[in-house]
Enzyme design. Structure first.
Site, mmCIF file in Angstrom:
data_model
loop_
_atom_site.group_PDB
_atom_site.id
_atom_site.type_symbol
_atom_site.label_atom_id
_atom_site.label_comp_id
_atom_site.label_asym_id
_atom_site.label_seq_id
_atom_site.Cartn_x
_atom_site.Cartn_y
_atom_site.Cartn_z
ATOM 1 N N SER A 163 -97.507 -8.211 -20.782
ATOM 2 C CA SER A 163 -97.121 -6.809 -20.970
ATOM 3 C C SER A 163 -97.514 -6.377 -22.377
ATOM 4 O O SER A 163 -97.734 -7.209 -23.250
ATOM 5 C CB SER A 163 -95.609 -6.625 -20.786
ATOM 6 O OG SER A 163 -95.206 -6.937 -19.473
ATOM 7 N N SER A 210 -98.514 -6.930 -15.067
ATOM 8 C CA SER A 210 -98.461 -6.528 -16.471
ATOM 9 C C SER A 210 -97.694 -5.220 -16.630
ATOM 10 O O SER A 210 -97.942 -4.249 -15.926
ATOM 11 C CB SER A 210 -99.881 -6.371 -17.030
ATOM 12 O OG SER A 210 -99.858 -6.171 -18.418
ATOM 13 N N ASP A 250 -97.345 -2.271 -18.972
ATOM 14 C CA ASP A 250 -98.080 -1.651 -20.081
ATOM 15 C C ASP A 250 -97.594 -0.221 -20.260
ATOM 16 O O ASP A 250 -97.833 0.631 -19.394
ATOM 17 C CB ASP A 250 -99.580 -1.677 -19.787
ATOM 18 C CG ASP A 250 -100.047 -3.063 -19.351
ATOM 19 O OD1 ASP A 250 -99.691 -4.032 -20.036
ATOM 20 O OD2 ASP A 250 -100.734 -3.164 -18.328
#
Length: 348
Positions: free
Chosen positions: A233, A271, A273
């Site tokens: 992340s 992930s 983000d």
């Protein structure tokens, strides 16, 4: 690692983009912004909190325009829904590990209650903003070891000068197979003859080993067996003193993704983000006697410079986080090498 007047990346001969950095080349080049850390390294723990104070007044009573952009939503952040609905930021920002979010929420709520006893059902509640990355590879995240006191220590430590690398919320995280961490950068530019600033701070815990692309075109890969999937992340916080509304700030936050892409990221399925941007240009009162409130706003035709600055600062901040982080051993024999050592070996 203490900050230089340039940046770890620039000290290593890596330059991102063409805009000039501010004097510190960190997010605190935006006047009023401060950053603090609480680092916890004990046994199998490699974790902590990082606090960003957007201004030095009572932020609940004097809010700032803000907007966020979710690049990929695999995350457990708090407060972003209201930020995007109302377009304001009303607490400091805390970064931590995934299982530390609740303690960060409690710390921010109690902080605002102590400063603003008028907060209640009749006067409104408070929207704490806490964002996270999973540091479970190097740290025993399941210990749920972070406390409100740790969050408060990061808030109390906030200063214009702060360390980058394996500190605070960046202590136990990884990036492109190397040791990740907290990094920052800034850019300055002119509008109407006046110098303005945009700064970024990142919690860099993303990217697949072997995918990192340096500004000079080289690919950097750690020596490890077997490529792991992209499950990290990254949190990007952008601050500027340019007067922008929440919609424009959301657009600026979205351009942080361009900085990640320049590094070789593709925002994998696992992930988280997230970009959050705020402007210190004007404070928005919690209470107002006026029904209509006048606010300045950048003309849309001039916003490209901020888009460029968002991409450049994000790219450089990630590199600063990695280069400032030494190699680290963690729980169960885990290990992340240092990008700085890789660069040194290549140059040798």
């Amino acid at each position: 690692m203490s900050l230089s007047s340039t940046s770890p990346a620039r000290d290593a001969g890596l330059t991102c983009g063409t805009l000039e950095p501010g004097p510190r080349n960190t997010i605190t080049d935006v006047a009023g912004v401060t950053v603090g850390h609480k680092t916890v390294i004990d046994g199998n723990l490699r974790t902590g909190f990082t606090a960003i104070l957007p201004h030095q007044g009572n932020i609940f009573m004097e809010k700032l325009a803000a907007g966020s952009d979710v690049i990929n939503g695999f995350g457990k952040s708090a407060g972003l829904i209201q930020v995007d609905e109302l377009g304001t930021l009303e607490t400091p920002i805390l970064l931590t590990n995934t299982f530390g979010v609740a303690e960060g929420i409690h710390a921010l709520i109690r902080r605002e209650l102590s400063e603003n006893p008028q907060i209640d059902r009749a006067k409104g509640t408070v929207n704490p903003v806490v964002m996270e990355c999973n540091d479970g590879y190097l740290s025993d995240i399941n210990a749920i070891a972070l406390t409100e006191a740790d969050a408060n220590a990061a808030l109390a430590a906030a200063s214009e000068d702060f360390d980058q690398g394996s500190v605070g919320a960046g202590t136990g995280i990884s990036c492109f197979g190397f040791k990740g961490g907290i990094g920052s950068s800034s850019r300055q530019f002119q509008l109407e003859g006046k110098i303005y600033t945009l700064g970024a701070l990142v919690q860099a815990n993303f990217g697949k080993a072997g995918d990192l692309v340096l500004p000079d075109g080289r690919r950097a890969a750690p020596n490890e067996e077997g490529a792991q999937p992209e499950r990290g992340s990254v949190i990007i916080v952008l601050a500027t003193d340019v007067p922008l509304d929440s919609r424009q700030l959301k657009r600026v936050a979205r351009r942080a993704g361009a900085g990640l892409a320049r590094l070789g990221a593709y925002y994998g399925n696992g992930s988280g983000d997230i970009g959050l941007a705020f402007s210190t240009a004007q404070r928005i009162p919690h209470l107002s006697k006026n029904s209509i409130v006048a606010r300045d706003c950048l003309h849309e035709d001039k916003i490209d410079t901020l888009f460029q600055a968002a991409a450049e600062t994000t790219q450089e901040a990630v590199l600063n986080a990695m280069i400032a982080s030494p190699a680290m051993h963690g729980k169960n024999g885990s290990f992340r090498p240092s990008l700085a050592e890789w660069l040194g070996n290549v140059q040798d």
